[in-house]
Structure formats: C-alpha cells, structure tokens
Design a protein around this motif. Structure first.
Motif, PDB file in Angstrom:
ATOM      1  N   VAL A 199       0.847  -1.196   0.000  1.00  0.00           N
ATOM      2  CA  VAL A 199       0.000   0.000   0.000  1.00  0.00           C
ATOM      3  C   VAL A 199       0.880   1.243   0.000  1.00  0.00           C
ATOM      4  N   GLN A 200       0.424   2.283  -0.674  1.00  0.00           N
ATOM      5  CA  GLN A 200       1.270   3.442  -0.938  1.00  0.00           C
ATOM      6  C   GLN A 200       1.722   4.175   0.311  1.00  0.00           C
ATOM      7  N   ARG A 201       0.945   4.093   1.399  1.00  0.00           N
ATOM      8  CA  ARG A 201       1.326   4.818   2.617  1.00  0.00           C
ATOM      9  C   ARG A 201       2.452   4.130   3.379  1.00  0.00           C
ATOM     10  N   SER A 202       2.777   2.890   3.007  1.00  0.00           N
ATOM     11  CA  SER A 202       3.758   2.134   3.786  1.00  0.00           C
ATOM     12  C   SER A 202       5.180   2.578   3.458  1.00  0.00           C
ATOM     13  N   MET A 203       6.072   2.422   4.440  1.00  0.00           N
ATOM     14  CA  MET A 203       7.474   2.769   4.245  1.00  0.00           C
ATOM     15  C   MET A 203       8.114   1.887   3.176  1.00  0.00           C
ATOM     16  N   THR A 204       7.734   0.597   3.134  1.00  0.00           N
ATOM     17  CA  THR A 204       8.308  -0.307   2.136  1.00  0.00           C
ATOM     18  C   THR A 204       7.919   0.127   0.730  1.00  0.00           C
ATOM     19  N   ALA A 205       6.673   0.586   0.547  1.00  0.00           N
ATOM     20  CA  ALA A 205       6.245   1.072  -0.770  1.00  0.00           C
ATOM     21  C   ALA A 205       7.092   2.266  -1.193  1.00  0.00           C
ATOM     22  N   ARG A 206       7.422   3.141  -0.251  1.00  0.00           N
ATOM     23  CA  ARG A 206       8.250   4.307  -0.578  1.00  0.00           C
ATOM     24  C   ARG A 206       9.662   3.880  -0.971  1.00  0.00           C
ATOM     25  N   VAL A 207      10.213   2.923  -0.226  1.00  0.00           N
ATOM     26  CA  VAL A 207      11.551   2.413  -0.547  1.00  0.00           C
ATOM     27  C   VAL A 207      11.555   1.797  -1.942  1.00  0.00           C
ATOM     28  N   ALA A 208      10.537   0.979  -2.234  1.00  0.00           N
ATOM     29  CA  ALA A 208      10.453   0.310  -3.533  1.00  0.00           C
ATOM     30  C   ALA A 208      10.285   1.321  -4.663  1.00  0.00           C
ATOM     31  N   ALA A 209       9.386   2.291  -4.478  1.00  0.00           N
ATOM     32  CA  ALA A 209       9.129   3.281  -5.527  1.00  0.00           C
ATOM     33  C   ALA A 209      10.384   4.089  -5.846  1.00  0.00           C
TER      34      ALA A 209
END
Length: 290
Positions: free
Chosen positions: A192-202
């Motif tokens: 999900v976009q709000r997650s820290m992992t999503a930010r790292v991946a993006a």
C-alpha cells in the motif's frame, strides 16, 4: 516526573500546543496554564515562539527540556527495574514488520529464551502503526523500516538491512522479463502506498528506470506472494519469504542490468526515548544485524 515538566516536554515534542493537548488527552487551555505555571515557578521564559517548524525554545527552555528527558529516563528505568523484583516475569511487548517476524522465528534459541525469561507478546503490523504503538508506550520495542525523518520521541537501538527480490510466477517469467528488458510497464503487485516499504520500492524502481503498472495493493507480503503465484503480476518481496519458491522453481527472480534485481531495505529497532534497554531488548534488536 513532575506533571508540569511532562506537559512542557509534550509541547516540545509535538511541536504545537494543540497536538500536545490531544496527545495528553487534555484541553489546550489547561496545557497552556500548566506551562505558564512552570515558567512562573522558574521565573523564566521557556518557549520563545511556536511556528511552522515547531517550538523554538529559549536557552532556559533547552536546559529545562534536557532535565525533563532525564527525569523521564529515571522514571522509566525505575519501572523497568521493578519488573525484575519478585518471581514475576518481565513483560516484553514486541512489534515486528513481516520479514522481521520471520527473522525472529528463524532464531529459535533466542525466541525460546525470550519466552522463558519474559511474558512475551508479539504484534506484526506495518512500520507506521508499530512506530505509533512505541510512541504511545503500547510496545517496548519495534523492528520497522527505517525512516530518515527525525522523531523526538523515539531512539534507534540498532540498524540493519534485508533484501527484497523482484519475482514472478514461472510461467509468466518469459513475458515479464521481455517487458522489463524493453522498458515496458510490468504488471506489479505493490505494498500500500502509505507504507514505508512502498516508498523504498518506488524510489529504487524510479532510480533504476524500472517501469511498473500496479495491479493490486496489499499490506500483507503473504497475500502479495499468493497473487504472484497466481500470475497476477511481479512483486518485490523479502528474499527470506520467497527463497523456498525460488528453489522449487515456482518463482523466477527477474533480472535487470544483467543481474537478479534486488532492493535493499534498511531496518531499525526503535524504542521510546530514554527507555531502559534490557538485555532482552538488546538481543532482539540484534536479529536485524545477523
């Protein structure tokens, strides 16, 4: 700790009287009165101004805030020490993101020690929720995806890394690899976009010019893995989670730039600032370094 010191520290850490009052579950006027009484009792001004960047302390305010932190640490250490008195086990409340939970389960000896020496409870959730639980003292420690933003209420015990692999179902591997090689959009199952992992991946995907088209968002890597195995898309998943499927041939590790594509994820073990770091907490924090 003196109640007025506690309220003053809350204002400093929250950045505004409104946020601090909400955090303390009191009205803003009551909080303002408490800080005003503290200033009058000390015969000095502690807060110079409150603006967009938070609270600006006077020199006296910085001294008093440092004293408040010391008082808080004494209170917390006293409470932690009292847990060892008598025959009762120390309560240990641990929060873990998905991969950290798997790391702990793989360290069977450590897990058995924690279960023997403490009254252990585990919570597996996303980094944002776990940080909030540590801040509100509902967890003693949490292993989360590292956040570069400063947090006045938390301190980092240790840091480490894990790796996420870009994987897809074996029957879809040829098609997905062609899309990747030709800079076409790859069907992608994302956190999900709000997650820290999503930010790292993006951030990593953008840096490496990997084009993706999200087809599904999830908070659970297990759900993401299930969707990958059904051919719904590729995903960046913790290597520890997918190594069995990679070994069996059910999953394929997609390549980019001539090598299997991986993204490193920085992890942190965090506790409430000033908390006593028991041997059990230190041992748990080290799992992300192994």
């Amino acid at each position: 700790m003196d109640d007025r010191l506690k309220k003053f520290a809350a204002v400093v850490e929250a950045g505004t009287f409104t946020k601090a009052a909400a955090m303390l579950h009191i009205s803003q006027p009551a909080l303002s009165v408490a800080v005003d009484k503290l200033e009058k009792s000390l015969d000095t001004v502690l807060i110079g101004s409150v603006g967009k960047k938070g609270v600006e302390l006077t020199e006296a305010g910085r001294v008093v805030y440092a004293a408040a932190l010391k008082h808080r640490a004494v209170d917390q250490n006293l409470c932690a020490s009292l847990l060892y008195v008598g025959d009762e086990k120390q309560r240990l409340r641990i929060g873990l993101i998905d991969n950290a939970a798997q790391m702990l389960c793989e360290h069977e000896e450590l897990l058995q020690t924690l279960e023997t020496e403490t009254e252990l409870s585990l919570e597996v959730s996303d980094s944002t929720s776990l940080r909030a639980a540590v801040r509100s003292d509902r967890l003693d420690i949490a292993v989360v995806v590292a956040d570069d933003a400063a947090d006045a209420k938390l301190q980092i015990v240790t840091t480490g890394y894990d790796c996420m692999a870009l994987v897809c179902e074996a029957d879809a591997a040829s098609e997905f690899q062609w899309l990747l090689d030709n800079a076409q959009q790859l069907p992608f199952i994302s956190y999900v976009q709000r997650s820290m992992t999503a930010r790292v991946a993006a951030k990593a995907l953008e840096r490496d010019d990997v084009s993706v088209r999200p087809t599904l968002y999830s908070t659970s890597p297990d759900v993401m893995l299930m969707m990958v195995l059904r051919g719904r898309g590729a995903a960046l998943l913790p290597e520890k989670l997918v190594r069995g499927q990679l070994a069996s041939g059910r999953l394929v590790h997609l390549r980019h730039g001539g090598r299997p594509y991986r993204v490193r994820r920085r992890l942190s073990a965090v506790v409430l600032r000033g908390r006593h770091i028991s041997p059990q907490l230190q041992a748990l924090a080290r799992i992300i370094q192994l």
